[in-house]
Design a protein around this motif. Structure first.
Motif, PDB file in Angstrom:
ATOM      1  N   ALA A  66       0.827  -1.203   0.000  1.00  0.00           N
ATOM      2  CA  ALA A  66       0.000   0.000   0.000  1.00  0.00           C
ATOM      3  C   ALA A  66       0.867   1.261   0.000  1.00  0.00           C
ATOM      4  N   ALA A 110       1.110   3.785  -3.414  1.00  0.00           N
ATOM      5  CA  ALA A 110       0.605   5.157  -3.300  1.00  0.00           C
ATOM      6  C   ALA A 110       1.679   6.205  -3.556  1.00  0.00           C
ATOM      7  N   ASN A 111       2.932   5.780  -3.750  1.00  0.00           N
ATOM      8  CA  ASN A 111       4.022   6.737  -3.926  1.00  0.00           C
ATOM      9  C   ASN A 111       4.886   6.308  -5.108  1.00  0.00           C
ATOM     10  N   VAL A 149      -3.607  -1.220  -5.456  1.00  0.00           N
ATOM     11  CA  VAL A 149      -3.612   0.178  -5.033  1.00  0.00           C
ATOM     12  C   VAL A 149      -3.554   1.110  -6.245  1.00  0.00           C
ATOM     13  N   ARG A 150      -2.724   0.763  -7.219  1.00  0.00           N
ATOM     14  CA  ARG A 150      -2.562   1.623  -8.389  1.00  0.00           C
ATOM     15  C   ARG A 150      -3.744   1.522  -9.353  1.00  0.00           C
ATOM     16  N   SER A 168     -10.303   8.102  -5.346  1.00  0.00           N
ATOM     17  CA  SER A 168      -9.142   8.740  -4.729  1.00  0.00           C
ATOM     18  C   SER A 168      -9.354  10.249  -4.580  1.00  0.00           C
ATOM     19  N   ARG A 224      -7.830   6.691   5.689  1.00  0.00           N
ATOM     20  CA  ARG A 224      -7.826   6.507   4.232  1.00  0.00           C
ATOM     21  C   ARG A 224      -7.380   5.091   3.882  1.00  0.00           C
ATOM     22  N   THR A 281      -8.151   2.603   0.625  1.00  0.00           N
ATOM     23  CA  THR A 281      -7.106   1.825  -0.035  1.00  0.00           C
ATOM     24  C   THR A 281      -7.393   0.330   0.016  1.00  0.00           C
TER      25      THR A 281
END
Length: 269
Positions: free
Chosen positions: A85, A89-90, A147-148, A155, A168, A173
């Motif tokens: 996760a 997310a990054n 997640v992606r 989102s 969140r 997520t």
């Protein structure tokens, strides 16, 4: 009567196939094509299986295998969900970790077994580590994909509503990635069981694999018992995979991937 027939019909072909395999097994082994020290007959194997089912030894071995399987899979799942996760997310974190994930994902878990045995010995910890290592990498990839694949609208809505941090993660997520996580867990459960039996067979940890090894070393007379334990391991794998399939179907009934399950893959109109 019609209801019974409707539910029994899907089992006819698999049942008939299983019967053919068992009859073929008996015919091939009883004909002398294989020696008893190579492949025992079906009747001898099932006789040994029936005798083993009434012993505490077999159920203790099954319990030990399931213990290592469950703990290892839970450890892998928790770590994969948290790490996956965060990476999903990054973008920068994902690009930085991508090469590491690809390298470790390509390493067969069995290849590190000698090292794990040297460090942890023939213990439950050794088995759990091996299972967690083998299950973590494909699981973390599934979580990242999940997640992606999150709907941008979801989102953006969460961001606009000020949903951040742990809230969140739990409310947005995880539900978005849950189809990928469920599929990954179902696949990983089978791999985890294989690794558990290998850790017992090669590493000497308590469980079904160790009982297979003991029967193998006991001589030809114990070969039916060895194959009986192999059948138990196979049956356990089928039960666990089936259980995860049912859990996925029930828990993910709201997802479009499950709407056509049980109807030949066609969505209901």
């Amino acid at each position: 009567m019609q209801t019974v027939t409707r539910y029994a019909r899907p089992a006819l072909v698999p049942g008939a196939t299983l019967l053919v395999v068992l009859v073929g097994w008996q015919a091939v082994t009883a004909s002398g094509l294989f020696r008893p020290d190579q492949f025992p007959t079906m009747t001898d194997t099932f006789s040994a299986l029936g005798a083993a089912l009434g012993t505490a030894e077999l159920w203790g071995a099954v319990g030990a295998t399931l213990q290592g399987w469950a703990v290892g899979l839970v450890v892998a799942a928790v770590l994969a969900i948290v790490v996956g996760a965060a990476l999903g997310a990054n973008d920068l974190a994902l690009r930085s970790a991508a090469s590491v994930i690809e390298i470790f994902k390509a390493i067969p878990a069995i290849a590190i077994l000698p090292l794990v045995i040297l460090v942890l010995g023939s213990t439950l910890g050794m088995k759990v580590f091996l299972i967690a290592f083998g299950a973590f990498w494909p699981l973390v990839v599934q979580v990242i994909y999940g997640v992606r694949a999150m709907d941008p609208t979801v989102s953006d809505t969460a961001r606009a509503l000020g949903v951040r941090g742990l809230r969140r993660f739990v409310a947005v997520t995880l539900p978005s990635a849950s189809p990928y996580v469920a599929t990954g867990l179902r696949i990983a459960s089978a791999s985890a069981l294989i690794l558990a039996v290998v850790a017992e067979l090669v590493g000497g940890a308590e469980g079904i694999g160790r009982r297979i090894l003991f029967a193998r070393n006991a001589g030809v007379s114990a070969y039916p018992t060895m194959y009986a334990y192999i059948l138990v391991a196979g049956a356990l794998g089928i039960l666990l995979t089936g259980a995860f399939f049912l859990l996925e179907r029930k828990g993910m009934h709201w997802h479009e991937s499950q709407r056509g399950v049980g109807t030949g893959g066609l969505k209901a109109r």
